[in-house]
Design a protein around this motif. Structure first.
Motif, PDB file in Angstrom:
ATOM      1  N   ARG A 175      12.221  58.905  39.262  1.00  0.00           N
ATOM      2  CA  ARG A 175      12.038  60.349  39.150  1.00  0.00           C
ATOM      3  C   ARG A 175      12.509  61.050  40.426  1.00  0.00           C
ATOM      4  NH1 ARG A 175       8.877  63.637  36.055  1.00  0.00           N
ATOM      5  NH2 ARG A 175       7.739  61.887  35.155  1.00  0.00           N
ATOM      6  N   VAL A 176      12.098  60.518  41.563  1.00  0.00           N
ATOM      7  CA  VAL A 176      12.497  61.118  42.844  1.00  0.00           C
ATOM      8  C   VAL A 176      14.002  61.022  43.034  1.00  0.00           C
ATOM      9  CG1 VAL A 176      12.321  60.870  45.351  1.00  0.00           C
ATOM     10  CG2 VAL A 176      10.258  60.739  43.933  1.00  0.00           C
ATOM     11  N   ALA A 177      14.598  59.873  42.690  1.00  0.00           N
ATOM     12  CA  ALA A 177      16.045  59.689  42.864  1.00  0.00           C
ATOM     13  C   ALA A 177      16.836  60.674  42.022  1.00  0.00           C
ATOM     14  CB  ALA A 177      16.430  58.256  42.497  1.00  0.00           C
ATOM     15  N   ASN A 178      16.283  61.068  40.867  1.00  0.00           N
ATOM     16  CA  ASN A 178      16.989  61.997  39.988  1.00  0.00           C
ATOM     17  C   ASN A 178      16.813  63.452  40.387  1.00  0.00           C
ATOM     18  OD1 ASN A 178      18.045  59.977  38.398  1.00  0.00           O
ATOM     19  ND2 ASN A 178      16.387  60.033  36.901  1.00  0.00           N
ATOM     20  N   GLU A 179      15.868  63.713  41.278  1.00  0.00           N
ATOM     21  CA  GLU A 179      15.677  65.080  41.744  1.00  0.00           C
ATOM     22  C   GLU A 179      16.743  65.439  42.772  1.00  0.00           C
ATOM     23  OE1 GLU A 179      11.738  64.956  43.271  1.00  0.00           O
ATOM     24  OE2 GLU A 179      10.771  65.174  41.299  1.00  0.00           O
ATOM     25  N   LYS A 180      17.043  66.717  42.857  1.00  0.00           N
ATOM     26  CA  LYS A 180      18.081  67.162  43.793  1.00  0.00           C
ATOM     27  C   LYS A 180      17.692  66.897  45.239  1.00  0.00           C
ATOM     28  CE  LYS A 180      18.435  71.391  42.221  1.00  0.00           C
ATOM     29  NZ  LYS A 180      18.875  72.793  41.967  1.00  0.00           N
ATOM     30  N   GLY A 181      16.401  67.104  45.534  1.00  0.00           N
ATOM     31  CA  GLY A 181      16.001  66.974  46.931  1.00  0.00           C
ATOM     32  C   GLY A 181      16.759  67.984  47.776  1.00  0.00           C
ATOM     33  N   GLU A 182      17.435  67.506  48.810  1.00  0.00           N
ATOM     34  CA  GLU A 182      18.206  68.392  49.673  1.00  0.00           C
ATOM     35  C   GLU A 182      19.663  68.517  49.247  1.00  0.00           C
ATOM     36  OE1 GLU A 182      17.427  68.348  53.928  1.00  0.00           O
ATOM     37  OE2 GLU A 182      15.859  66.870  53.594  1.00  0.00           O
ATOM     38  N   ARG A 183      20.013  67.860  48.145  1.00  0.00           N
ATOM     39  CA  ARG A 183      21.348  68.045  47.596  1.00  0.00           C
ATOM     40  C   ARG A 183      21.426  69.400  46.908  1.00  0.00           C
ATOM     41  NH1 ARG A 183      24.864  64.093  46.825  1.00  0.00           N
ATOM     42  NH2 ARG A 183      25.377  64.664  44.684  1.00  0.00           N
ATOM     43  N   ARG A 184      22.590  69.975  46.908  1.00  0.00           N
ATOM     44  CA  ARG A 184      22.768  71.316  46.382  1.00  0.00           C
ATOM     45  C   ARG A 184      23.209  71.284  44.920  1.00  0.00           C
ATOM     46  NH1 ARG A 184      20.367  72.361  50.571  1.00  0.00           N
ATOM     47  NH2 ARG A 184      21.120  73.756  52.209  1.00  0.00           N
ATOM     48  N   GLY A 185      22.606  72.134  44.112  1.00  0.00           N
ATOM     49  CA  GLY A 185      23.153  72.409  42.797  1.00  0.00           C
ATOM     50  C   GLY A 185      24.362  73.319  42.962  1.00  0.00           C
ATOM     51  N   ALA A 186      24.991  73.683  41.868  1.00  0.00           N
ATOM     52  CA  ALA A 186      26.172  74.543  41.948  1.00  0.00           C
ATOM     53  C   ALA A 186      25.786  75.910  42.501  1.00  0.00           C
ATOM     54  CB  ALA A 186      26.817  74.691  40.580  1.00  0.00           C
ATOM     55  N   LEU A 187      26.548  76.369  43.477  1.00  0.00           N
ATOM     56  CA  LEU A 187      26.375  77.698  44.057  1.00  0.00           C
ATOM     57  C   LEU A 187      27.581  78.520  43.634  1.00  0.00           C
ATOM     58  CD1 LEU A 187      24.937  79.675  45.980  1.00  0.00           C
ATOM     59  CD2 LEU A 187      26.211  78.621  47.868  1.00  0.00           C
ATOM     60  N   LYS A 188      27.351  79.532  42.821  1.00  0.00           N
ATOM     61  CA  LYS A 188      28.456  80.283  42.250  1.00  0.00           C
ATOM     62  C   LYS A 188      28.600  81.640  42.915  1.00  0.00           C
ATOM     63  CE  LYS A 188      28.175  78.021  37.728  1.00  0.00           C
ATOM     64  NZ  LYS A 188      29.449  77.295  37.872  1.00  0.00           N
ATOM     65  N   THR A 189      29.837  82.026  43.196  1.00  0.00           N
ATOM     66  CA  THR A 189      30.172  83.356  43.672  1.00  0.00           C
ATOM     67  C   THR A 189      31.016  84.023  42.593  1.00  0.00           C
ATOM     68  OG1 THR A 189      32.267  82.734  44.742  1.00  0.00           O
ATOM     69  CG2 THR A 189      30.234  82.402  46.011  1.00  0.00           C
ATOM     70  N   GLU A 190      31.595  85.154  42.917  1.00  0.00           N
ATOM     71  CA  GLU A 190      32.407  85.868  41.929  1.00  0.00           C
ATOM     72  C   GLU A 190      33.560  85.013  41.421  1.00  0.00           C
ATOM     73  OE1 GLU A 190      35.098  89.965  41.522  1.00  0.00           O
ATOM     74  OE2 GLU A 190      33.916  89.585  43.336  1.00  0.00           O
ATOM     75  N   ARG A 191      34.196  84.250  42.331  1.00  0.00           N
ATOM     76  CA  ARG A 191      35.379  83.478  41.945  1.00  0.00           C
ATOM     77  C   ARG A 191      35.238  81.979  42.141  1.00  0.00           C
ATOM     78  NH1 ARG A 191      39.936  86.210  45.534  1.00  0.00           N
ATOM     79  NH2 ARG A 191      38.207  86.145  47.045  1.00  0.00           N
ATOM     80  N   LEU A 192      34.181  81.541  42.803  1.00  0.00           N
ATOM     81  CA  LEU A 192      34.120  80.159  43.266  1.00  0.00           C
ATOM     82  C   LEU A 192      32.855  79.441  42.809  1.00  0.00           C
ATOM     83  CD1 LEU A 192      35.136  80.835  46.980  1.00  0.00           C
ATOM     84  CD2 LEU A 192      36.645  80.110  45.124  1.00  0.00           C
ATOM     85  N   THR A 193      32.929  78.108  42.845  1.00  0.00           N
ATOM     86  CA  THR A 193      31.758  77.248  42.706  1.00  0.00           C
ATOM     87  C   THR A 193      31.728  76.307  43.901  1.00  0.00           C
ATOM     88  OG1 THR A 193      31.847  77.299  40.288  1.00  0.00           O
ATOM     89  CG2 THR A 193      30.594  75.521  41.307  1.00  0.00           C
ATOM     90  N   LEU A 194      30.628  76.317  44.638  1.00  0.00           N
ATOM     91  CA  LEU A 194      30.415  75.388  45.742  1.00  0.00           C
ATOM     92  C   LEU A 194      29.473  74.299  45.233  1.00  0.00           C
ATOM     93  CD1 LEU A 194      31.222  78.177  47.077  1.00  0.00           C
ATOM     94  CD2 LEU A 194      29.969  77.394  49.087  1.00  0.00           C
ATOM     95  N   ARG A 195      29.825  73.032  45.458  1.00  0.00           N
ATOM     96  CA  ARG A 195      29.061  71.926  44.875  1.00  0.00           C
ATOM     97  C   ARG A 195      29.144  70.701  45.772  1.00  0.00           C
ATOM     98  NH1 ARG A 195      32.784  68.362  43.383  1.00  0.00           N
ATOM     99  NH2 ARG A 195      34.895  69.101  42.962  1.00  0.00           N
ATOM    100  N   GLU A 196      28.274  69.736  45.495  1.00  0.00           N
ATOM    101  CA  GLU A 196      28.304  68.472  46.216  1.00  0.00           C
ATOM    102  C   GLU A 196      29.566  67.680  45.850  1.00  0.00           C
ATOM    103  OE1 GLU A 196      26.296  67.626  48.518  1.00  0.00           O
ATOM    104  OE2 GLU A 196      24.399  68.697  48.168  1.00  0.00           O
ATOM    105  N   PHE A 197      30.017  66.878  46.807  1.00  0.00           N
ATOM    106  CA  PHE A 197      31.152  65.993  46.560  1.00  0.00           C
ATOM    107  C   PHE A 197      30.739  64.834  45.663  1.00  0.00           C
ATOM    108  CE2 PHE A 197      33.286  68.120  50.007  1.00  0.00           C
ATOM    109  CZ  PHE A 197      34.641  67.871  49.797  1.00  0.00           C
TER     110      PHE A 197
END
Length: 359
Positions: A175-197
């Motif tokens: 359960r803990v391994a599947n949680e994001k923790g300090e990893r980032r979900g998608a961060l969306k702007t007007e034109r972009l998506t910032l995401r984990e590698f």
């Protein structure tokens, strides 16, 4: 990069058998317990990402032998455990069809996890269909991989409990391994998506960092594919460290990788004393074809607030790199210092221009 989930393809087991035959050739002299088709493509009737997941199971003392055989005989790239103990990830240079290859320790709970999910979903159509519906709904909402893994965590727990192969402690660990923790979900702007590698970003990262113009003011030259792969692995490994001090996100525009943004947070000095406020070094790198469109500024304006506060932010530039200097000014940084001949880079002595900002 949104997750793609497809309806079950009856060709997937055939793909696995072909992959297994290739692996058996590479591993003919290695001690392997079994080669297993795992993941959603191994369950008839289940919707899945169209990627064949393969667990090569071996005794703990034989892990290195198996990894070495794949690297030597099959030219696989070894990526290590990537935050999951006893599951060693490798990349097969043959990605037709796409596949994930793991060398796993026999009896480890990650192996029991994979086999338990597979076998339970094969035996319980109602759980299979429930799981498939969750996956399809997440894909329809253009969910990124980090949010996708977390969002299907509850149904995975339900399947694992039905399997009955794991202890309560092991279920909690999953359960803990599947949680994001300090990893980032998608961060969306007007034109972009910032995401984990992810590992699949290696070719795009290499395409960026192998451009002479992109690395002109860096201490390294254009990177090889092997160097790019090592960088991406390090980025992924750093994302699992707690507390997280290294943040590096891929930037997509219209589902295409166009650059990256990063930050290294210094919380302690060389003597181990807390730095107050923490010091943050920032960087960014984008494809030349998108320069002048404001994408880097848009990405950094979205990225910096995710790092929290209070912080002392810093961007160090080679003064000849006018694009980076202008970026710092657009972001509201103040020029702090200009030091001449700080270090030698590519046969030239380089000055250092430092911008800072407190948040």
């Amino acid at each position: 990069m949104s997750v793609v989930v497809e309806q079950y393809n009856p060709a997937w087991p055939e793909h696995f058998q072909a992959i297994k035959s290739e692996l058996e050739g590479f591993l003919k002299d290695a001690n392997v317990v079994s080669i297993e088709h795992v993941g959603s493509t191994s369950v008839p009737g289940l919707a899945a990402k169209p990627i064949i997941d393969v667990d090569i199971i071996t005794a703990r003392e034989n892990v290195q032998e198996v990894v070495d055989a794949l690297v030597s005989n099959g030219n696989f790239a070894y990526f290590g455990e990537l935050g999951i103990v006893d599951r060693h990830a490798l990349r097969d240079p043959n990605q037709s069809p796409p596949r994930n290859i793991y060398v796993c320790v026999e009896g480890a709970f990650q192996v029991r996890n994979h086999l338990g999910v597979r076998n339970t979903l094969r035996e319980h159509p109602e759980l299979r269909d429930e799981y498939g519906a969750v996956k399809l709904a997440l894909a329809a909402n253009r969910t990124n991989i980090v949010d996708y893994i977390e969002a299907k965590g509850e149904v995975i727990q339900k399947v694992l409990k039905a399997a009955g192969l794991l202890t309560d402690e092991e279920l909690a660990a999953i359960r803990v391994a599947n949680e994001k923790g300090e990893r980032r979900g998608a961060l969306k702007t007007e034109r972009l998506t910032l995401r984990e590698f992810i590992i699949a970003d290696v070719p795009a990262y290499h395409a960026l960092e192998s451009i002479p113009e992109v690395v002109r003011y860096q201490t390294w030259g254009p990177k090889t594919n092997d160097q790019a792969a090592k960088d991406v692995v390090t980025i992924i490994q750093n994302s699992t460290v707690k507390p997280r001090e290294h943040f590096e996100l891929a930037v997509d525009c219209e589902e295409k990788f166009v650059g990256r943004v990063g930050a290294k947070i210094k919380m302690k000095d060389e003597e181990g004393k807390a730095v107050e406020p923490p010091h943050v070094d920032l960087w960014f790198s984008f494809l030349p074809e998108v320069h002048g469109k404001g994408l880097a500024t848009e990405a950094m304006k979205a990225f910096v607030p995710t790092l929290g506060s209070p912080l002392r932010l810093e961007i160090e530039c080679d003064p000849r790199n006018t694009g980076s200097c202008k970026m710092a000014e657009r972001l509201g940084f103040t020029k702090i210092s200009l030091t001449e001949r700080v270090y030698e880079c590519k046969g030239e002595w380089v000055d250092s221009l430092v911008y800072q900002k407190s948040v």
